[in-house]
Scaffold this active site. Structure first.
Site, PDB file in Angstrom:
ATOM      1  N   HIS A 116      91.120  63.730  -0.928  1.00 52.22           N
ATOM      2  CA  HIS A 116      92.426  64.145  -0.423  1.00 52.22           C
ATOM      3  C   HIS A 116      93.097  65.184  -1.309  1.00 52.22           C
ATOM      4  CE1 HIS A 116      92.177  61.195   2.694  1.00 52.22           C
ATOM      5  NE2 HIS A 116      92.074  60.201   1.839  1.00 52.22           N
ATOM      6  N   ASP A 137      88.333  62.533   7.295  1.00 51.09           N
ATOM      7  CA  ASP A 137      89.443  62.780   6.373  1.00 51.09           C
ATOM      8  C   ASP A 137      89.699  64.271   6.196  1.00 51.09           C
ATOM      9  OD1 ASP A 137      90.019  60.124   5.842  1.00 51.09           O
ATOM     10  OD2 ASP A 137      88.892  60.056   3.968  1.00 51.09           O
ATOM     11  N   HIS A 153      82.955  59.657   7.629  1.00 54.18           N
ATOM     12  CA  HIS A 153      84.363  59.335   7.407  1.00 54.18           C
ATOM     13  C   HIS A 153      85.018  60.380   6.501  1.00 54.18           C
ATOM     14  CE1 HIS A 153      87.999  56.978   7.246  1.00 54.18           C
ATOM     15  NE2 HIS A 153      88.057  57.321   5.958  1.00 54.18           N
ATOM     16  N   HIS A 185      94.078  59.772   8.993  1.00 52.98           N
ATOM     17  CA  HIS A 185      93.264  59.327  10.129  1.00 52.98           C
ATOM     18  C   HIS A 185      93.909  59.706  11.453  1.00 52.98           C
ATOM     19  CE1 HIS A 185      91.405  55.916   7.461  1.00 52.98           C
ATOM     20  NE2 HIS A 185      91.143  57.119   7.022  1.00 52.98           N
TER      21      HIS A 185
END
Length: 322
Positions: free
Chosen positions: A306, A283, A279, A97
């Site tokens: 991720h 990321d 969001h 973030h």
């Protein structure tokens, strides 16, 4: 992880155009304090201005003055629900973030001092950084920004998760995300950023999310010790009993929670109908900062997370090293 890489050659005309942009840093230091989402440990973090060509560097002040970790993909050590960097046995957890905020705000150079292992989760988005820094806390430096460019497309896929990332040379950087969690509540969502889109207003304010049925498992396995109803959107995919809601209320130490008609828990109100996709875009932009700077390319991600984000960043680093 079953990652497959494909390269296709393109002529040099695709990456010869230079963008004329000076490097930027912060006008002063900015401090933040809060608990880490996964460790629950309270940390104080200060984002400091840095000289030209420094890049983004973390320093663990609780370890010692010489423990620096550069924000580079080769230092990624874990992608279990967040991105962790580790160098010489010292780690910084949940960096995505903050890296996204610095990227979206156009910060080339900063040294981030942290007195514990995990970056504070704050409200689950990049908004606290934006509120502090944008628009008056950014200053230009004398050196030109060094954009990271590629001369061929790169595709990274995972058969296990059905996720993919395609990176294509482009004169204009852009990021596109499509998410599909097989969720009736979320449905199919997408989000987009390019320089014409205000990151501060359209992307950085979007919060992390979790499914209701995951929360107890995550708590029981010590994965979200710092989670609360103020820093995550909760998706209630399936009907839940009053007993389950009461148990969740006790877990978070808040008044009784309820499932709204739109399928979300009533702890937060959505800032955008597709806030969850936005969001994921946040990321993606944060993880891709681990290529070592500002990427001048078109990035298209499907069902990304991720792991594939940082694997793609590693592959880009390896490609550039050649």
């Amino acid at each position: 992880m079953d990652i497959k890489i494909f390269y296709i050659s393109l002529p040099s005309e695709f990456f010869e155009l230079e963008m004329k942009q000076l490097q930027q840093t912060l006008g002063k230091s900015y401090s933040f304090e809060g608990k880490g989402l996964h460790t629950g440990k309270v940390a104080r973090m200060t984002i400091n201005p840095a000289p030209e060509d420094t890049g983004i560097v973390f320093r663990r002040t609780d370890i010692g003055k010489d423990h620096y970790i550069e924000a580079l993909a080769e230092y990624v050590s874990s992608t279990d629900r967040s991105t962790t960097l580790t160098k010489d046995g010292v780690s910084v957890v949940t960096v995505e973030h903050l890296l996204s905020a610095l990227t979206g705000l156009g910060i080339d150079n900063a040294v981030i001092e942290l007195d514990n292992v995990e970056v504070p989760i704050l409200d689950g988005s990049a908004k606290p950084y934006i509120d502090a820094i944008w628009p008056s806390g950014i200053v230009s430096q004398n050196a030109p920004r060094k954009y990271i460019e590629i001369d061929r497309p790169l595709t990274v896929t995972s058969a296990k998760t059905g996720s993919s990332i395609e990176i294509t040379p482009s004169d204009t950087p852009s990021f596109d995300v499509r998410i599909d969690f097989n969720s009736k509540v979320l449905g199919l969502q997408s989000a987009h950023w390019d320089p014409s889109v205000s990151y501060a207003e359209e992307v950085g304010v979007c919060r992390t999310f979790v499914f209701f049925h995951e929360i107890e498992y995550l708590f029981n396995n010590n994965l979200i010790k710092g989670g609360d109803v103020e820093n995550a959107i909760v998706i209630v995919e399936h009907p839940v009993s009053s007993e389950q809601l009461e148990r969740m209320s006790r877990l978070f130490n808040v008044p009784t929670l309820e499932r709204c008609e739109n399928g979300y828990l009533n702890n937060l109100s959505l800032r955008f109908p597709n806030e969850c996709a936005r969001h994921k875009l946040l990321d993606l932009m944060g993880d891709f900062r681990l290529v070592g700077g500002f990427l001048k390319a078109k990035v298209e991600a499907v069902r990304s997370g991720h792991t594939i984000n940082t694997n793609a960043a590693k592959e880009l680093r390896a490609l550039l090293a050649k």
